[in-house]
Design a protein around this motif. Structure first.
Motif, PDB file in Angstrom:
ATOM      1  N   HIS A  58       0.819  -1.216   0.000  1.00 42.00           N
ATOM      2  CA  HIS A  58       0.000   0.000   0.000  1.00 42.00           C
ATOM      3  C   HIS A  58       0.853   1.266   0.000  1.00 42.00           C
ATOM      4  O   HIS A  58       0.466   2.284  -0.547  1.00 42.00           O
ATOM      5  CB  HIS A  58      -0.899   0.062   1.245  1.00 42.00           C
ATOM      6  CG  HIS A  58      -1.958  -0.985   1.280  1.00 42.00           C
ATOM      7  ND1 HIS A  58      -3.013  -1.023   0.399  1.00 42.00           N
ATOM      8  CD2 HIS A  58      -2.143  -2.033   2.118  1.00 42.00           C
ATOM      9  CE1 HIS A  58      -3.802  -2.053   0.703  1.00 42.00           C
ATOM     10  NE2 HIS A  58      -3.288  -2.682   1.729  1.00 42.00           N
ATOM     11  N   PHE A  83      -4.977  -2.318  -6.235  1.00 42.15           N
ATOM     12  CA  PHE A  83      -3.976  -2.575  -5.191  1.00 42.15           C
ATOM     13  C   PHE A  83      -2.658  -1.872  -5.505  1.00 42.15           C
ATOM     14  O   PHE A  83      -2.029  -1.315  -4.609  1.00 42.15           O
ATOM     15  CB  PHE A  83      -3.753  -4.079  -5.055  1.00 42.15           C
ATOM     16  CG  PHE A  83      -2.912  -4.496  -3.883  1.00 42.15           C
ATOM     17  CD1 PHE A  83      -3.235  -4.080  -2.599  1.00 42.15           C
ATOM     18  CD2 PHE A  83      -1.805  -5.323  -4.054  1.00 42.15           C
ATOM     19  CE1 PHE A  83      -2.472  -4.488  -1.503  1.00 42.15           C
ATOM     20  CE2 PHE A  83      -1.045  -5.733  -2.967  1.00 42.15           C
ATOM     21  CZ  PHE A  83      -1.375  -5.309  -1.696  1.00 42.15           C
ATOM     22  N   HIS A 125      -8.084  -6.898  -1.463  1.00 44.40           N
ATOM     23  CA  HIS A 125      -7.511  -8.085  -0.822  1.00 44.40           C
ATOM     24  C   HIS A 125      -8.235  -9.383  -1.189  1.00 44.40           C
ATOM     25  O   HIS A 125      -8.559 -10.191  -0.317  1.00 44.40           O
ATOM     26  CB  HIS A 125      -7.513  -7.924   0.699  1.00 44.40           C
ATOM     27  CG  HIS A 125      -6.886  -6.645   1.179  1.00 44.40           C
ATOM     28  ND1 HIS A 125      -7.610  -5.477   1.353  1.00 44.40           N
ATOM     29  CD2 HIS A 125      -5.609  -6.351   1.501  1.00 44.40           C
ATOM     30  CE1 HIS A 125      -6.799  -4.510   1.786  1.00 44.40           C
ATOM     31  NE2 HIS A 125      -5.577  -5.010   1.881  1.00 44.40           N
ATOM     32  N   HIS A 191      -5.662  -3.285   9.816  1.00 43.38           N
ATOM     33  CA  HIS A 191      -6.248  -2.678   8.612  1.00 43.38           C
ATOM     34  C   HIS A 191      -7.223  -3.662   7.996  1.00 43.38           C
ATOM     35  O   HIS A 191      -7.184  -4.854   8.238  1.00 43.38           O
ATOM     36  CB  HIS A 191      -5.168  -2.128   7.682  1.00 43.38           C
ATOM     37  CG  HIS A 191      -4.680  -3.043   6.602  1.00 43.38           C
ATOM     38  ND1 HIS A 191      -3.940  -4.163   6.847  1.00 43.38           N
ATOM     39  CD2 HIS A 191      -4.820  -2.974   5.257  1.00 43.38           C
ATOM     40  CE1 HIS A 191      -3.626  -4.737   5.692  1.00 43.38           C
ATOM     41  NE2 HIS A 191      -4.162  -4.040   4.708  1.00 43.38           N
ATOM     42  N   ALA A 193      -8.215  -5.840   5.876  1.00 43.04           N
ATOM     43  CA  ALA A 193      -7.696  -6.665   4.786  1.00 43.04           C
ATOM     44  C   ALA A 193      -8.442  -7.983   4.638  1.00 43.04           C
ATOM     45  O   ALA A 193      -8.142  -8.764   3.754  1.00 43.04           O
ATOM     46  CB  ALA A 193      -6.216  -6.953   5.029  1.00 43.04           C
ATOM     47  N   VAL A 211      -9.164  -0.035   4.349  1.00 45.86           N
ATOM     48  CA  VAL A 211      -8.610  -1.055   3.446  1.00 45.86           C
ATOM     49  C   VAL A 211      -7.193  -0.764   2.984  1.00 45.86           C
ATOM     50  O   VAL A 211      -6.553  -1.606   2.387  1.00 45.86           O
ATOM     51  CB  VAL A 211      -9.465  -1.298   2.170  1.00 45.86           C
ATOM     52  CG1 VAL A 211     -10.751  -1.988   2.515  1.00 45.86           C
ATOM     53  CG2 VAL A 211      -9.701  -0.025   1.402  1.00 45.86           C
ATOM     54  N   ASP A 266      -1.175  -9.081   3.813  1.00 47.48           N
ATOM     55  CA  ASP A 266      -0.818  -8.625   2.470  1.00 47.48           C
ATOM     56  C   ASP A 266       0.565  -9.087   2.015  1.00 47.48           C
ATOM     57  O   ASP A 266       0.993  -8.725   0.929  1.00 47.48           O
ATOM     58  CB  ASP A 266      -0.805  -7.077   2.411  1.00 47.48           C
ATOM     59  CG  ASP A 266      -2.176  -6.461   2.646  1.00 47.48           C
ATOM     60  OD1 ASP A 266      -3.072  -7.172   3.138  1.00 47.48           O
ATOM     61  OD2 ASP A 266      -2.344  -5.274   2.337  1.00 47.48           O
TER      62      ASP A 266
HETATM   63 ZN    ZN Z   1      -3.926  -4.293   2.683  1.00 48.80          ZN
END
Ligand code: ZN
Length: 296
Positions: A58, A83, A125, A191, A193, A211, A266
């Motif tokens: 991110h 993303f 995600h 977060h 996700a 997100v 992530d």
């Molecule tokens: Zn994320």
């Protein structure tokens, strides 16, 4: 002698060795995708990553070395769903003419969880649902076949083997979640996700940060979550490998919820960590979650 020679020929036919420099150069934008590419590509591909293990895509900012990786690549595999906001500029800067494979193409998009964080449109995600990673695998297979038609048989058979593993994993997730008492299927993460996991498997994830990890949780978001944890008696809060753990420690201190461990959202871990592959990542998260929610 003749027999040895014959056996050797059969071996060559069965598994043609791919010379190092003949490998298809593939760049994946982040570690989870890189692992899926390795499973499909096997020894025909050489995979490089832009965002490596334990790193946060991110807030990634590309380096000159990344531009060189892209310039060398024949194929670039990205997640999509917004993303990799930085990818277009990086591709342009690198002068890359790599074929682009969007792994999440065909995934049903989901909106970000309402009321958390700031709006970044759809939730990227998608890999948190194993069924979606089956779509990723098929897209990657098709992209590799298009770039390297001579490897088709190998890509197709590697994909079939990997899809079978993903099916088994999906069953494992469903069976494990089914054992968690319904009124305890709620956890807090940093977060947001895990929306796809929540939709697919029926666990409720609440996150102060939204997100993306780009924006920090506001004091108001944190206060609201503390109230919610107390009111709903949420049993556990989880940390993530890519996020700052201090926020969750504070929330745990103020509410008495226990820290359930670290979830991998992530990014994979390195080889020696608990989540060096995507399948390991899902298994690890599942174990942490069910461990924290089934015992009090
Ligand atoms: Zn994320």
């Amino acid at each position: 002698m003749l027999r040895v020679f014959a056996a050797f020929s059969v071996l060559l036919l069965a598994a043609p060795a791919v010379a190092q420099d003949a490998r298809l150069k593939v760049t994946a934008t982040f570690s989870i995708l890189g692992d899926v590419v390795k499973n499909i590509g096997g020894d025909r591909v050489e995979v490089t990553l832009l965002v490596g293990p334990n790193a946060d895509a991110h807030v990634y900012s590309p380096s000159p070395a990344d531009a060189r990786k892209l310039a060398d690549a024949k194929v670039v595999v990205l997640n999509g769903l917004g993303f990799e906001g930085w990818i277009d500029r990086l591709v342009k800067a690198s002068g890359s003419n790599a074929a682009r494979v969007t792994a999440a193409k065909g995934v049903t998009p989901r909106r970000k969880t309402e009321g958390h964080g700031h709006s970044h449109g759809s939730d990227p995600h998608a890999w948190q649902s194993v069924a979606n990673v089956k779509i990723y695998a098929a897209n990657i297979r098709d992209g590799l076949v298009a770039a390297d038609p001579a490897g088709k048989a190998q890509y197709v058979s590697n994909t079939a083997a990997y899809l079978a593993k993903l099916d088994a994993l999906e069953t494992e997730v469903r069976e494990t979640v089914a054992k968690i008492p319904a009124d305890r299927r709620r956890i807090i993460t940093t977060h947001d996700a895990f929306g796809f996991f929540k939709d697919a498997y029926g666990l409720d994830f609440i996150a102060p940060q939204g997100v993306s990890t780009e924006s920090e949780a506001s004091a108001k978001d944190v206060a609201r979550i503390i109230v919610q944890i107390k009111r709903q008696k949420i049993p556990a809060v989880f940390m993530e490998n890519i996020s700052d753990p201090r926020l969750l420690k504070r929330i745990a201190d103020e509410t008495g919820a226990k820290i359930g461990g670290t979830l991998y959202s992530d990014a994979l871990t390195g080889e020696k960590g608990p989540a060096p592959t995507y399948i390991d990542l899902i298994r690890h998260n599942l174990k942490q979650i069910s461990g924290a929610l089934t015992t009090s």
